[in-house]
Design a protein around this motif. Structure first.
Motif: not given
Ligand SMILES: *Cc1c(COP(=O)(O)O)cnc(C)c1O
Length: 382
Positions: A118-129
């Motif tokens: 979930e955290a990875i999905k969330d981070a990607v959707s927020c534009g983080y790398k």
């Protein structure tokens, strides 16, 4: 008071050998990177089945060397459990990378693969790398490496195993040291395999990463001693500590068995006490039992329980009282998954009991511990 961690007993078993090894280093005169360091790296490689072992100054440096070798850069996002020792995120934060805190499982206290996804999905959707994951073998039990490795691969992330506590354990028959791209450990005196000062090590099967880590450990050295090919640091294990560890490593397999025996005695005594949950060890792995940690149903009873045990001469400790995303130095600069409720709850409920290989030093006190637990935990307040 009985010792929380008994280092004297172990020393008494090998005192003569330790004295002789230390004396040899003193008279040889190679105090830094002497022959014992190489000998220890070979012995640790044999023990862990990792192709390469690179010793270093301490377990925090080991994480820093690993992060540098993997090319961690400012603003890289790294996934880390919220319930661990601050050294885990510290290393990447020194490189201006950003920890993204992930929740842990309520039974094993290790990184929860579902929360990680979930955290990875969330981070990607927020534009983080996202760049990597640091899992921790908390209290000695390896994390869920099959699940975590698949998630790492699917998302193109590297994986570091922070095994400062879990060195010596096994996961599905594979020793800690081979479960991630790089494994790090600490030889701080209180860890399962400790020296008499600071020390640490890195484990990898990659020839390339091993070469880079060896270079970083000594100022980024190249093949020519006077041409430094990268920015490195000074993080060497001193020869006296290596000589001590060589002697202690011989005892280590036996000590791991003793720790398991003590954990089983505790389990037998406390598993049917009301109000407390004994640690869960998954059947497909072993633990090095860096800590034996109970979980209380009622967080309001922890202080009373600690005091009552102290009165009977039993020391206890709380690892860890505050999740990382709530700590003063972290809360404004870290990223955190919206639901870290397990980590938050564990910080209020965990309590660690004495754990070390001298079983007979603890065994006579287990009955009293049980009595205190039952008295305090079943006491009704009006
Ligand atoms: C002890 C510990 C470290 C740091 O090791 P040092 O040798 O004290 O620097 C890192 N991570 C975890 C999980 C630890 O328990």
């Amino acid at each position: 008071m009985i010792p929380f961690i008994d280092l004297q007993y172990q020393q008494s078993l090998i005192k003569d050998k330790l004295d002789a090894s230390i004396q040899k280093v003193l008279s040889d005169g190679a105090y830094i990177m002497g022959p014992e360091v190489k000998e220890l790296e070979e012995a640790l490689s044999k023990f862990s089945a990792a192709r390469h072992v690179v010793t270093c100054g301490n377990g925090t440096d080991a994480l820093l060397v690993a992060a540098m070798a993997l090319g961690v850069k400012p603003n890289d996002v790294i996934f880390i459990p919220a319930f661990t020792f601050p050294a885990t995120p510290e290393a990447i934060m020194l490189l201006q990378a950003v920890p993204y805190f992930v929740d842990v499982s309520p039974d094993t206290f290790n990184m929860n693969p579902t929360s990680l996804k979930e955290a990875i999905k969330d981070a990607v959707s927020c534009g983080y790398k996202p760049k990597g994951i640091i899992s921790v073998d908390l209290f000695g039990q390896p994390a869920d490496y099959d699940e975590i490795s698949v998630i790492a691969k699917e998302n193109g992330l590297w994986l570091i195993d922070d095994a400062a506590q879990g060195f010596g354990a096994n996961y599905k028959g594979r020793p800690v040291g081979t479960l991630a791209d790089i494994t790090t450990t600490s030889f701080f005196p209180a860890k399962p395999l400790g020296c008499y000062g600071d020390g640490g090590a890195l484990f990898t099967n990659s020839d390339e990463l091993a070469n880079v880590m060896r270079s970083i450990r000594v100022h980024g050295k190249g093949t020519d001693k006077y041409d430094n090919v990268r920015i490195g640091m000074n993080s060497r294990l001193d020869t006296i500590q290596a000589a001590i560890l060589l002697e202690k490593l011989k005892l280590f397999p036996q000590e791991l068995q003793q720790r398991q025996i003590l954990a089983e005695l505790y389990q037998e005594a406390f598993s049917n006490c009301d109000g407390v949950v004994t640690p869960t060890l998954s059947s497909d792995r072993t633990s090095s039992w860096a800590q034996y940690t109970l979980k209380l149903d009622d967080e309001n009873k922890r202080q009373d329980l600690m005091l009552a045990l102290k009165e009977k001469g039993i020391p206890t400790a709380v690892y860890y009282p505050t999740p990382l995303h709530h700590q003063t130095g972290y809360k404004d600069i870290c990223l955190a998954h919206q639901n870290l409720s397990v980590s938050e709850s564990l910080c209020k409920r965990v309590l660690s009991l004495p754990m070390h290989p001298h079983v007979e030093g603890v065994r006579p006190h287990i009955g009293v511990m049980k009595e205190v637990l039952q008295n305090v935990l079943t006491k009704v307040y009006f």
